[in-house]
Write a protein that holds these residues in place. Structure first.
Motif, short mmCIF file in Angstrom:
data_model
loop_
_atom_site.label_atom_id
_atom_site.label_comp_id
_atom_site.label_asym_id
_atom_site.label_seq_id
_atom_site.Cartn_x
_atom_site.Cartn_y
_atom_site.Cartn_z
N UNK A 128 0.88 -1.17 -0.19
CA UNK A 128 -0.16 -0.07 0.12
C UNK A 128 0.88 1.11 0.04
N UNK A 129 2.02 1.15 0.71
CA UNK A 129 2.79 2.45 0.78
C UNK A 129 3.49 2.83 -0.55
N UNK A 130 3.73 1.63 -1.32
CA UNK A 130 4.20 1.86 -2.56
C UNK A 130 3.32 2.67 -3.75
N UNK A 131 2.00 2.37 -3.46
CA UNK A 131 0.95 2.74 -4.35
C UNK A 131 0.61 4.17 -3.78
N UNK A 132 0.65 4.31 -2.55
CA UNK A 132 0.63 5.88 -2.04
C UNK A 132 1.71 6.99 -2.83
N UNK A 133 2.94 6.26 -2.34
CA UNK A 133 4.17 6.90 -2.72
C UNK A 133 4.20 6.94 -4.39
N UNK A 134 3.64 6.12 -5.20
CA UNK A 134 3.87 5.77 -6.51
C UNK A 134 5.43 5.16 -6.87
N UNK A 158 8.19 3.08 -8.14
CA UNK A 158 8.21 2.25 -9.01
C UNK A 158 9.24 0.83 -8.50
N UNK A 159 10.01 0.83 -7.70
CA UNK A 159 10.80 -0.21 -7.36
C UNK A 159 10.61 -0.61 -5.77
N UNK A 160 10.77 -1.72 -5.30
CA UNK A 160 10.87 -2.27 -3.89
C UNK A 160 11.98 -3.50 -3.83
N UNK A 209 4.78 -3.78 -6.26
CA UNK A 209 3.54 -4.86 -6.61
C UNK A 209 2.77 -4.10 -7.86
N UNK A 210 2.46 -2.85 -7.65
CA UNK A 210 1.61 -2.15 -8.58
C UNK A 210 2.33 -2.22 -10.11
N UNK A 215 18.40 9.22 1.08
CA UNK A 215 19.05 10.21 0.45
C UNK A 215 20.52 10.02 0.32
N UNK A 216 21.18 9.15 0.94
CA UNK A 216 22.68 8.94 1.03
C UNK A 216 23.02 7.63 0.60
N UNK A 217 21.99 6.62 0.45
CA UNK A 217 22.36 5.23 0.43
C UNK A 217 22.91 4.85 -0.89
N UNK A 218 23.74 3.79 -0.99
CA UNK A 218 24.16 3.08 -2.44
C UNK A 218 23.09 2.23 -3.08
N UNK A 219 22.56 2.74 -4.31
CA UNK A 219 21.49 2.04 -4.98
C UNK A 219 21.88 0.62 -5.05
N UNK A 220 23.03 0.13 -5.16
CA UNK A 220 23.29 -1.29 -5.08
C UNK A 220 23.04 -2.03 -4.01
N UNK A 221 23.04 -1.27 -2.72
CA UNK A 221 22.69 -1.82 -1.55
C UNK A 221 21.19 -1.49 -1.16
N UNK A 222 20.79 -0.49 -1.71
CA UNK A 222 19.31 -0.36 -0.93
C UNK A 222 18.15 -0.88 -2.11
N UNK A 223 18.92 -0.99 -3.21
CA UNK A 223 17.77 -1.35 -4.45
C UNK A 223 16.70 -0.58 -4.95
N UNK A 224 17.04 0.73 -4.58
CA UNK A 224 16.35 2.01 -5.09
C UNK A 224 17.20 3.04 -5.59
N UNK A 225 17.01 3.81 -6.64
CA UNK A 225 17.76 4.87 -7.25
C UNK A 225 18.14 5.81 -6.41
N UNK A 226 19.41 6.31 -6.58
CA UNK A 226 19.93 7.16 -5.64
C UNK A 226 19.12 8.54 -5.50
N UNK A 227 18.83 8.90 -4.16
CA UNK A 227 17.99 9.97 -3.81
C UNK A 227 16.79 9.67 -4.25
#
Length: 356
Positions: free
Chosen positions: A92-98, A100-102, A108-109, A247-259
């Motif tokens: 639900x959080x990903x839907x609310x925030x739109x 793209x990735x998790x 899921x959406x 904000x400061x995480x490495x995308x390869x570690x977090x699984x999300x684009x930088x920032x």
């Protein structure tokens, strides 16, 4: 007994994963009897359940062990039910925030949106994806209840666990609503952000799972003050680490684009601290960029620079250290079983000293 930083989670994870796999296999068969078209929905649900840190089940389990509970299958199943609640919240959080990735995969959406597009169905693929994801999240919420009730623990224990179990579900939904409210209000005050974190993250991630474990073991009344003194500051520290990584995480570690949190305009504590500490010109520029889905790498780096230069990043790191110290002090209580105290101390590290 001593543990490495990850082992209190690893110790629980294999048993919890087994409970989840067996439960979903039974429910998959039930859904496919209704219609084979439901298979992609269950696949999406399983994909969401396959990831995650399993911290909530770990806190529930060690809350139980700290209350003197034995290592029995029923506690693993009851703890596993929290992963379905977590999956509901994330979907639900990903839907609310739109989003793209998790965890480096399509949310899921987005996964169900892609199914619509591949199948050539009529109507809006995006609308179908969001609607299907909401339903899958609702299914996770229902299955959380089902697994809890079918855990195999004594009925008296399950009844005792209802108070924290029910409170946790209410609080996380209330926290999510407050989070949404802060976004549309254009909030940014540190205290308002901390209130959201208190309900959406701290109570739900650490405190209530610990309370649940204690209640299931028949010791909610005497242990809940200790678990609150440990769980609330640790839960806030856990969410603060998420905010910093957003904000400061490495995308390869977090699984999300930088920032990505900056593109989504999330009113996290590091954003609130930046807006309070930055000079007028930097604050205006930061606000102008915040929530722009088209932020490029240079814009993200500029915003990171503002957060770091004005002291917001350092302030968040100090808060994490302070909350960690509070959690550690709470563990000095003599009410806890010794092995559980050691595990909970290691869970402080697992929850806050991480890169994803």
């Amino acid at each position: 007994m001593t543990f490495s930083a990850s082992s209190p989670v690893s110790f629980v994870r294999s048993a919890v994963d087994g409970e989840i796999a067996r439960f979903v296999a039974r429910r998959r068969a039930q859904l496919l009897e209704i219609g084979s078209e439901l298979a992609p929905a269950v696949d999406a649900l399983e994909a969401m359940l396959a990831g995650g840190k399993r911290l909530r089940p770990a806190f529930c389990y060690w809350g139980w062990r700290g209350a003197g509970g034995a290592d029995v299958p029923g506690i693993h199943a009851a703890a596993a039910s929290l992963e379905f609640l977590q999956a509901c919240a994330l979907i639900h959080d990903d839907v609310i925030d739109n989003s793209d990735t998790r965890r480096g995969l399509p949310a899921t959406h987005k996964r169900l949106e892609e199914l619509h597009e591949r199948s050539g169905w009529s109507g809006s693929a995006a609308d179908f994806g969001r609607g299907a994801a909401i339903l899958i999240g609702d299914l996770c919420l229902a299955w959380s209840e089902d697994l809890y009730q079918a855990s195999g623990l004594e009925l008296e224990a399950l009844r005792a666990g209802r108070t924290p179990f029910d409170a946790m579900r209410t609080e996380v939904m209330a926290g999510q609503y407050l989070d949404m409210l802060e976004q549309v209000r254009g909030g940014g005050a540190v205290e308002a952000t901390l209130r959201v974190m208190h309900y959406k993250a701290a109570k739900y991630t650490v405190e209530r799972p610990l309370h649940l474990g204690a209640a299931l073991a028949g010791r909610h009344e005497d242990l809940s003050p200790v678990y609150t003194a440990y769980g609330l500051p640790l839960g806030v520290a856990f969410q603060l680490r998420d905010d910093v990584l957003g904000v400061f995480g490495d995308p390869e570690q977090t699984g999300k684009p930088a920032g990505d949190d900056l593109r989504e305009g999330k009113r996290t504590l590091i954003v609130a601290e930046t807006l309070e500490r930055a000079g007028a010109a930097d604050r205006a520029g930061f606000l102008r960029r915040l929530g722009d889905p088209g932020l490029d790498t240079d814009a993200v780096e500029w915003m990171r620079g503002v957060a770091e230069d004005c002291g917001a990043l350092a302030a968040c790191e100090r808060r994490i250290d302070d909350y960690v110290e509070q959690a550690g002090t709470a563990l000095e209580s003599g009410l806890l079983d010794g092995s559980a105290r050691s595990a909970l101390a290691d869970l402080v590290v697992a929850a806050t000293a991480r890169k994803h």
